[in-house]
Design a protein around this motif. Structure first.
Motif, mmCIF file in Angstrom:
data_model
loop_
_atom_site.group_PDB
_atom_site.id
_atom_site.type_symbol
_atom_site.label_atom_id
_atom_site.label_comp_id
_atom_site.label_asym_id
_atom_site.label_seq_id
_atom_site.Cartn_x
_atom_site.Cartn_y
_atom_site.Cartn_z
ATOM 1 N N PRO A 216 0.802 -1.231 0.000
ATOM 2 C CA PRO A 216 0.000 0.000 0.000
ATOM 3 C C PRO A 216 0.833 1.278 0.000
ATOM 4 O O PRO A 216 0.476 2.254 -0.672
ATOM 5 C CB PRO A 216 -0.819 -0.123 1.293
ATOM 6 N N THR A 217 1.934 1.285 0.748
ATOM 7 C CA THR A 217 2.766 2.496 0.799
ATOM 8 C C THR A 217 3.409 2.767 -0.552
ATOM 9 O O THR A 217 3.388 3.902 -1.056
ATOM 10 C CB THR A 217 3.856 2.355 1.870
ATOM 11 N N LYS A 218 3.974 1.715 -1.158
ATOM 12 C CA LYS A 218 4.621 1.891 -2.467
ATOM 13 C C LYS A 218 3.597 2.247 -3.539
ATOM 14 O O LYS A 218 3.882 3.032 -4.442
ATOM 15 C CB LYS A 218 5.393 0.628 -2.832
ATOM 16 N N LYS A 219 2.398 1.656 -3.441
ATOM 17 C CA LYS A 219 1.351 1.980 -4.417
ATOM 18 C C LYS A 219 0.956 3.447 -4.311
ATOM 19 O O LYS A 219 0.684 4.116 -5.321
ATOM 20 C CB LYS A 219 0.123 1.099 -4.216
ATOM 21 N N LYS A 220 0.942 3.985 -3.092
ATOM 22 C CA LYS A 220 0.624 5.396 -2.915
ATOM 23 C C LYS A 220 1.648 6.269 -3.636
ATOM 24 O O LYS A 220 1.291 7.239 -4.310
ATOM 25 C CB LYS A 220 0.597 5.744 -1.426
ATOM 26 N N TYR A 221 2.938 5.900 -3.523
ATOM 27 C CA TYR A 221 3.981 6.662 -4.206
ATOM 28 C C TYR A 221 3.830 6.552 -5.721
ATOM 29 O O TYR A 221 4.019 7.528 -6.458
ATOM 30 C CB TYR A 221 5.369 6.176 -3.782
ATOM 31 N N ILE A 222 3.494 5.340 -6.198
ATOM 32 C CA ILE A 222 3.301 5.139 -7.633
ATOM 33 C C ILE A 222 2.127 5.973 -8.131
ATOM 34 O O ILE A 222 2.199 6.632 -9.178
ATOM 35 C CB ILE A 222 3.101 3.643 -7.948
ATOM 36 N N ASP A 223 1.026 5.986 -7.375
ATOM 37 C CA ASP A 223 -0.134 6.787 -7.770
ATOM 38 C C ASP A 223 0.194 8.275 -7.745
ATOM 39 O O ASP A 223 -0.294 9.044 -8.593
ATOM 40 C CB ASP A 223 -1.324 6.481 -6.861
ATOM 41 N N ASN A 224 1.013 8.715 -6.788
ATOM 42 C CA ASN A 224 1.450 10.120 -6.773
ATOM 43 C C ASN A 224 2.255 10.443 -8.033
ATOM 44 O O ASN A 224 2.099 11.513 -8.642
ATOM 45 C CB ASN A 224 2.302 10.399 -5.535
ATOM 46 N N PHE A 225 3.131 9.520 -8.404
ATOM 47 C CA PHE A 225 3.962 9.675 -9.602
ATOM 48 C C PHE A 225 3.071 9.766 -10.840
ATOM 49 O O PHE A 225 3.278 10.619 -11.714
ATOM 50 C CB PHE A 225 4.908 8.477 -9.692
ATOM 51 N N ILE A 226 2.050 8.913 -10.925
ATOM 52 C CA ILE A 226 1.137 8.903 -12.071
ATOM 53 C C ILE A 226 0.283 10.164 -12.090
ATOM 54 O O ILE A 226 0.087 10.784 -13.139
ATOM 55 C CB ILE A 226 0.253 7.639 -12.029
ATOM 56 N N ALA A 227 -0.213 10.568 -10.923
ATOM 57 C CA ALA A 227 -1.085 11.740 -10.851
ATOM 58 C C ALA A 227 -0.371 12.999 -11.330
ATOM 59 O O ALA A 227 -0.991 13.894 -11.918
ATOM 60 C CB ALA A 227 -1.584 11.932 -9.421
ATOM 61 N N SER A 228 0.931 13.071 -11.108
ATOM 62 C CA SER A 228 1.691 14.266 -11.492
ATOM 63 C C SER A 228 1.836 14.405 -13.001
ATOM 64 O O SER A 228 2.216 15.466 -13.495
ATOM 65 C CB SER A 228 3.089 14.222 -10.859
ATOM 66 N N ALA A 229 1.528 13.338 -13.755
ATOM 67 C CA ALA A 229 1.761 13.346 -15.201
ATOM 68 C C ALA A 229 0.547 13.789 -16.007
ATOM 69 O O ALA A 229 0.632 13.896 -17.231
ATOM 70 C CB ALA A 229 2.189 11.951 -15.656
#
Length: 428
Positions: A216-229
């Motif tokens: 869950p923690t890593k997925k949150k970072y991945i979603d943050n990375f995706i959201a920024s694009a």
């Protein structure tokens, strides 16, 4: 942290060639693009971009690093005992075809600087060496000349018992790690932090990212990375399932194929992207999920696939090597990824990115992405030999127009295209 990599007599590298992450004395972009290592006198570059025409040797550099890493980690395994070593010397010269290939890595691990290297042909190790630097003084730990291995007092004494069981096609450092020699284990751990991936959505990259999404923690970072694009969605979902007899039968899958699928017992994974649904007043009323690799663009799929290795590298201070980095990616996305690495806030552990590119806009001085010692040009001469130089090595001025000058051929590394007004593809 990778400090330097050297290769000689491998693929298109006939001569000894190095890439060096040690920062030069250049003053530009010092705050953003440099990382002060645990060693006071070693400041490293956070990123490096490599240009050059197709077939000029960019991928061969990455293949050399990948070969050295895999061979160091795997050469002592029993499965390798009877196998030939898959090393290919420079084969366009009688000077080199029968000679061993050389690989050397300089890196920092746990505030200690190591220099490790070896020479190897298809059947055996010719030479192997390991040095460590403490208090600015380099000290030999061990060296090898074919099967003659000399260990100094600075290396683990228990390794003396391993010299006689080291095969001629296995690296001594790999054998030591297999038998839990602390220094060797530390070195293999450091090298395992150097990751190479293809930028063409290879299966490994996709699976790595999917596995990270289970946390869950890593997925949150991945979603943050995706959201920024700004890709049109801000969230992903991973669903794992196994095909059943009932599902396959409903899909009219032939009986023989159904049996093969069920016997394999493989898990299937679907990655979906969450999109909002709007009513006639453009008010969000619901959501719908699209299959990432069916309904989204190739560029979007690649960006998501790369997110796992990028987040993992930044979180753990690793070194990430990406071939075909910006293929299928919008230039602004490529720029944003580089900026993550050239950032104090998002890259606090000194993670490193090295990649090949054909996009000269990334070195436009107005973008302020790279220093001159971070821009590498590869060129292959008339004899098939790859040479590499940074713009710093070429003594290019700080105020030069890097993008424009590169496209005009002032730095070499561009294709010499023969199509002109007199060119005829077909006979008349």
């Amino acid at each position: 942290m990778l400090v330097k990599f050297t290769v000689e007599n491998y693929l298109s590298f006939k001569n000894r060639t190095s890439i060096d992450f040690t920062a030069t004395s250049l003053t530009e972009l010092r705050d953003a693009n440099l990382y002060q290592s645990p060693l006071k006198n070693v400041t490293l570059l956070k990123s490096m971009i490599i240009y050059g025409a197709n077939s000029n040797g960019k991928s061969n550099l990455f293949k050399a690093i990948s070969f050295a890493r895999k061979f160091i980690i795997n050469s002592s395994k029993d499965s390798q005992s009877d196998e030939a070593i898959e090393v290919q010397p420079f084969c366009l010269s009688t000077e080199t075809i029968e000679n061993p290939s050389l690989f050397e890595l300089v890196f920092i691990h746990d505030a200690v600087k190591y220099r490790y290297g070896f020479q190897v042909d298809e059947t055996e190790i010719h030479k192997e060496w390991l040095y460590m630097t403490t208090k600015n003084k380099e000290q030999l730990l061990f060296e090898r000349d074919f099967q003659d291995i000399t260990i100094t007092k600075k290396y683990d004494a228990a390794s003396n018992n391993l010299t006689s069981i080291t095969r001629k096609n296995a690296l001594f450092i790999s054998v030591c790690a297999q038998f839990n020699i602390p220094t060797a284990m530390a070195i293999l751990k450091a090298l395992s932090n150097v990751q190479y991936i293809s930028g063409m959505q290879d299966r490994y990259t996709v699976n790595f990212t999917i596995d990270m999404m289970d946390d869950p923690t890593k997925k949150k970072y991945i979603d943050n990375f995706i959201a920024s694009a700004d890709l049109g969605f801000t969230e992903t979902k991973v669903e794992r399932f196994k095909l059943t007899e009932e599902i396959l039968e409903k899909g009219n899958v032939p009986k023989e194929i159904r049996k093969m699928i069920l016997e394999s017992d493989e898990e299937n994974v679907v990655v979906s992207t969450k999109h909002p649904i709007y009513d006639e007043n453009n008010e969000e009323v619901d959501n719908i999920y699209f299959n990432l690799f069916v309904n989204e663009s190739l560029g979007t799929g690649k960006y998501v696939a790369l997110s796992g290795p990028i987040i993992d590298t930044l979180m753990n201070g690793k070194t990430l090597i990406i071939d075909e980095f910006d293929a299928q990616l919008h230039p602004h996305l490529s720029k944003a990824i580089v900026e993550l690495f050239n950032s104090k806030e998002n890259n606090p552990h000194g993670a490193q990115l090295i990649f090949a590119s054909h996009n000269p806009a990334l070195i436009n001085p107005k973008r302020k992405l790279f220093r001159r010692d971070q821009i590498i040009i590869t060129e292959k001469d008339q004899f098939g030999v790859t040479n590499m130089e940074s713009l710093y090595d070429k003594k290019i001025r700080k105020d030069a127009s890097f993008e424009k000058d590169y496209l005009e051929g002032k730095y070499s590394g561009i294709p010499d295209i023969k199509i002109d007004d007199d060119f005829r593809l077909f006979d008349e």
